[in-house]
Design an enzyme around this catalytic site. Structure first.
Site, PDB file in Angstrom:
ATOM      1  N   CYS A  86       0.789  -1.233   0.000  1.00 21.11           N
ATOM      2  CA  CYS A  86       0.000   0.000   0.000  1.00 21.11           C
ATOM      3  C   CYS A  86       0.826   1.290   0.000  1.00 21.11           C
ATOM      4  CB  CYS A  86      -1.024  -0.007   1.134  1.00 21.11           C
ATOM      5  SG  CYS A  86      -0.488  -0.740   2.681  1.00 21.11           S
ATOM      6  N   GLN A 133       0.553 -11.199  -2.572  1.00 19.16           N
ATOM      7  CA  GLN A 133      -0.837 -10.800  -2.379  1.00 19.16           C
ATOM      8  C   GLN A 133      -1.451 -10.369  -3.705  1.00 19.16           C
ATOM      9  OE1 GLN A 133       0.016  -7.691   0.568  1.00 19.16           O
ATOM     10  NE2 GLN A 133      -1.122  -8.875   2.078  1.00 19.16           N
ATOM     11  N   ASP A 135      -3.121  -7.963  -4.499  1.00 16.48           N
ATOM     12  CA  ASP A 135      -3.421  -6.715  -3.816  1.00 16.48           C
ATOM     13  C   ASP A 135      -4.041  -5.687  -4.758  1.00 16.48           C
ATOM     14  OD1 ASP A 135      -3.411  -5.468  -1.402  1.00 16.48           O
ATOM     15  OD2 ASP A 135      -1.240  -5.293  -1.226  1.00 16.48           O
ATOM     16  N   HIS A 137      -5.675  -1.371  -4.362  1.00 15.10           N
ATOM     17  CA  HIS A 137      -6.070  -0.249  -3.524  1.00 15.10           C
ATOM     18  C   HIS A 137      -6.964   0.676  -4.336  1.00 15.10           C
ATOM     19  CE1 HIS A 137      -2.442  -1.873  -1.601  1.00 15.10           C
ATOM     20  NE2 HIS A 137      -3.144  -1.643  -0.510  1.00 15.10           N
ATOM     21  N   LYS A 221     -11.604  -4.144   8.981  1.00 12.23           N
ATOM     22  CA  LYS A 221     -11.636  -4.952   7.769  1.00 12.23           C
ATOM     23  C   LYS A 221     -12.741  -5.999   7.821  1.00 12.23           C
ATOM     24  CE  LYS A 221      -7.835  -7.756   9.644  1.00 12.23           C
ATOM     25  NZ  LYS A 221      -6.716  -8.629   9.295  1.00 12.23           N
ATOM     26  N   HIS A 267      -8.344  -1.211   0.887  1.00 11.97           N
ATOM     27  CA  HIS A 267      -7.339  -2.240   0.619  1.00 11.97           C
ATOM     28  C   HIS A 267      -8.115  -3.539   0.374  1.00 11.97           C
ATOM     29  CE1 HIS A 267      -4.113   0.103   2.950  1.00 11.97           C
ATOM     30  NE2 HIS A 267      -5.237   0.693   3.296  1.00 11.97           N
TER      31      HIS A 267
END
Length: 393
Positions: A86, A133, A135, A137, A221, A267
């Site tokens: 991040c 990950q 991932d 954002h 989360k 996230h």
């Protein structure tokens, strides 16, 4: 599919060809979903200046659980193996001015991160020191937050449905108000973030539990907890709401009022860790992967060496359909080849002999089912592609 080496280091998985190919198929599956959802792929370095992680708060919060900083020949300069993607994505957001019309911005990366787990905590692929990950954002306006959060929930649920993960619960992970030192940010921002998650989960009708003290240090989360074949719970997918990193990185956009505003950050990682996800998937399927994921979708079994040239022709034609398979050229009886293929959980066995060569066909046997008849090579390929399409669309 994977291995570990003491010389490479504990907790550092090495992906072998079949495992790497399976990972790539999972990544491509999610990339297709993300492209349809307006995500843009980015790539960031495996390290960053220590100051980057001091700004984000990761250095103080993860410093003890991370590899030690890497010093350079320049005095006072040091780098950190990234524990999270991040901070890098925040810097991407800052590369140019943003308008309220630009938002939401969705940045996605299959980013490898590093955390120094204690040796006694390492466990196969489920707890490692190096993991990737899936991932992303999302930087959005406050009025866009709930819709964006729900859209991510839909992605996770679609993945779970496709891979037949039915035994899961969703956990709303909130802060421990009695231990404020664990977290960064104001009470006001935390309350807004927590309420957004609770409302989104309620709107989607999720079966949720609330756990206090399980939030990330920068925000609450929603975690997707899946049970494996032994009944153990594993956190796979996660979605987090964050008002704090935009503050720490001084992220801004110009609103319709021509004033500067802070974006909200989501996230999200639907798989979570690729390593842990695949470990749970192996146990969930007992190694019998869905047809679109399995390393080998078929194996060709010539009944004697006399038909090896025809078997090679079949293999060539099926590979033109981008199907995966091989030829069992061992000097063994067909019955043994079939038994071995069944034990290897190869979905389709294609038996070829004189009749099949003369007719340009294959005798098809399906794993766990048995003989399903003779098909032309094209018809077999179309049936497999149709089955795959029904599984993943």
């Amino acid at each position: 599919m994977f291995t570990f080496s003491q010389k490479v280091g504990q907790g550092l998985p090495i992906w072998l060809p079949k495992g790497a190919a399976l990972r790539e198929r999972l990544e491509n599956f999610l990339k297709k979903i993300q492209k349809q959802g307006g995500y843009e792929q980015v790539i960031t370095p495996h390290i960053g200046n220590v100051d980057l992680y001091k700004t984000s708060g990761h250095f103080s919060k993860y410093g003890k659980d991370s590899f030690q900083p890497i010093s350079t020949p320049i005095e006072g300069e040091s780098f950190f193996l990234k524990p999270m993607n991040c901070p890098h994505h925040c810097e991407i957001y800052k590369t140019k001015p943003r308008s309220y019309k630009d938002l939401p911005i969705r940045l996605a990366e299959f980013g490898t991160v590093y955390r120094y787990e204690q040796s006694g905590e390492l466990h196969g692929l489920t707890r490692v020191r190096s993991f990737t990950q899936d991932d992303a954002h999302i930087f959005c306006r406050p009025d866009q937050l709930k819709d964006e959060f729900i859209a991510v929930i839909d992605i996770v649920l679609y993945i779970f449905k496709t891979l037949d993960f039915k035994d899961f619960i969703t956990q709303i992970s909130l802060r421990d108000k009695n231990n404020p030192d664990k977290y960064i940010g104001t009470d006001e921002n935390w309350e807004k973030a927590e309420n957004a998650i609770i409302e989104a989960a309620r709107e989607k009708g999720l079966n949720t539990i609330i756990e206090y003290g399980e939030a990330a240090f920068y925000g609450p989360k929603l975690d997707f907890m899946v049970r494996d074949a032994l009944g153990r719970k594993w956190q796979l997918g996660t979605i987090q709401v964050d008002y704090n990193l935009p503050e720490r990185f001084d992220l801004e956009y110009v609103g319709s009022d021509n004033q500067k505003h802070r974006p909200v950050m989501i996230h999200r990682a639907p798989f979570g860790s690729m390593e842990r996800f695949i470990a749970v998937l192996i146990e969930h399927t007992a190694g019998k992967f869905p047809l679109w994921l399995t390393p080998e979708q078929f194996i060709i079994l010539p009944i004697s060496e006399k038909y090896s040239d025809y078997a090679k022709k079949v293999l060539y034609l099926l590979k033109n359909y981008e199907l995966r398979g091989s030829i069992d050229e061992r000097n063994e009886k067909t019955g043994k080849k079939i038994r071995d293929a069944e034990l290897q959980r190869i979905p389709y066995m294609l038996i070829v002999g004189e009749k099949e060569e003369n007719q340009g066909t294959v005798s098809v046997r399906k794993q766990g089912v048995g003989d399903i008849g003779n098909l032309s090579i094209d018809d077999f390929a179309k049936e497999v592609l149709k089955e795959i399409s029904n599984l993943i669309g």
